[in-house]
Design a protein around this motif. Structure first.
Motif, mmCIF file in Angstrom:
data_model
loop_
_atom_site.group_PDB
_atom_site.id
_atom_site.type_symbol
_atom_site.label_atom_id
_atom_site.label_comp_id
_atom_site.label_asym_id
_atom_site.label_seq_id
_atom_site.Cartn_x
_atom_site.Cartn_y
_atom_site.Cartn_z
ATOM 1 N N ARG A 121 0.843 -1.202 0.000
ATOM 2 C CA ARG A 121 0.000 0.000 0.000
ATOM 3 C C ARG A 121 0.880 1.254 0.000
ATOM 4 N N PHE A 122 1.902 1.278 0.857
ATOM 5 C CA PHE A 122 2.791 2.444 0.933
ATOM 6 C C PHE A 122 3.509 2.683 -0.390
ATOM 7 N N VAL A 123 4.110 1.625 -0.944
ATOM 8 C CA VAL A 123 4.900 1.838 -2.160
ATOM 9 C C VAL A 123 4.005 2.140 -3.352
ATOM 10 N N ALA A 124 2.791 1.585 -3.378
ATOM 11 C CA ALA A 124 1.866 1.920 -4.467
ATOM 12 C C ALA A 124 1.478 3.389 -4.377
ATOM 13 N N GLU A 125 1.148 3.852 -3.171
ATOM 14 C CA GLU A 125 0.793 5.260 -2.994
ATOM 15 C C GLU A 125 1.980 6.166 -3.310
ATOM 16 N N ALA A 126 3.166 5.714 -2.909
ATOM 17 C CA ALA A 126 4.376 6.515 -3.138
ATOM 18 C C ALA A 126 4.830 6.448 -4.595
ATOM 19 N N GLY A 127 4.396 5.406 -5.322
ATOM 20 C CA GLY A 127 4.843 5.238 -6.702
ATOM 21 C C GLY A 127 6.283 4.795 -6.804
ATOM 22 N N VAL A 128 6.746 4.077 -5.766
ATOM 23 C CA VAL A 128 8.143 3.656 -5.697
ATOM 24 C C VAL A 128 8.192 2.137 -5.517
#
Length: 180
Positions: free
Chosen positions: A47-54
């Motif tokens: 969830r974090f990396v998807a939101e961050a785009g990283v």
């Protein structure tokens, strides 16, 4: 013959045993286990990396954080010690992060045969995106808390972690004295 030492104790005193089973200690340990589990789940990371785009692996995030917060490039062995993981784990993460351009190796000024690792500009940007996503998540989760409550929580968590680290260091020093 059954041991009189409580399970998980290394010959501690009766007061140690009482502290281990005190209701508040049980609840703190239970809460910390829940927090650790929640924050380290793959779904949360995704969830974090998807939101961050990283697109980074879960294991790479603590390494990126450590490098972002470091005053200077670090040796892989320093990273491994700071993260409390084995050196080969750090080496693999460095290689992966280097391939995507998030870290770079720089010569170690004190040892021409060694290298240190630092974040590239892209690595710092990636970490800042992940950090911002995490902060947004925390802000959303604690939206009903007053600023004072959040400040109090932050202070207590920092105090707890400082005490955990000091306790770990005391236990490590005592173990070193026994073996050395």
């Amino acid at each position: 013959m059954p041991s009189s030492v409580p399970r998980g104790s290394a010959g501690g005193s009766a007061s140690d045993s009482a502290n281990e089973s005190a209701k508040d200690i049980v609840e703190i340990e239970r809460a910390l286990t829940r927090v650790a589990h929640m924050l380290t789940r793959t779904r949360q990371h995704d969830r974090f990396v998807a939101e961050a785009g990283v697109p980074v692996e879960r294991a790479a995030v603590p390494l990126l954080r450590t490098l972002a917060e470091a005053d200077a490039p670090m040796r892989p062995s320093e990273l491994a010690a700071r993260l409390a993981v084995e050196a080969p784990h750090v080496t693999r993460q460095i290689q992966r992060l280097e391939r995507v351009g998030y870290v770079r190796r720089v010569p170690d000024p004190g040892d021409g045969r060694a290298y240190r690792v630092e974040l590239s500009d892209a690595g710092l940007e990636a970490f800042e995106c992940i950090r911002a996503a995490g902060r947004r998540w925390v802000a959303g989760a604690l939206a009903e808390w007053s600023p004072g409550e959040r400040e109090q929580l932050a202070g207590l968590v920092h105090r707890m972690l400082d005490d955990f680290e000091a306790h770990r260091d005391r236990l490590d020093a005592a173990a070193a004295r026994r073996t050395g």
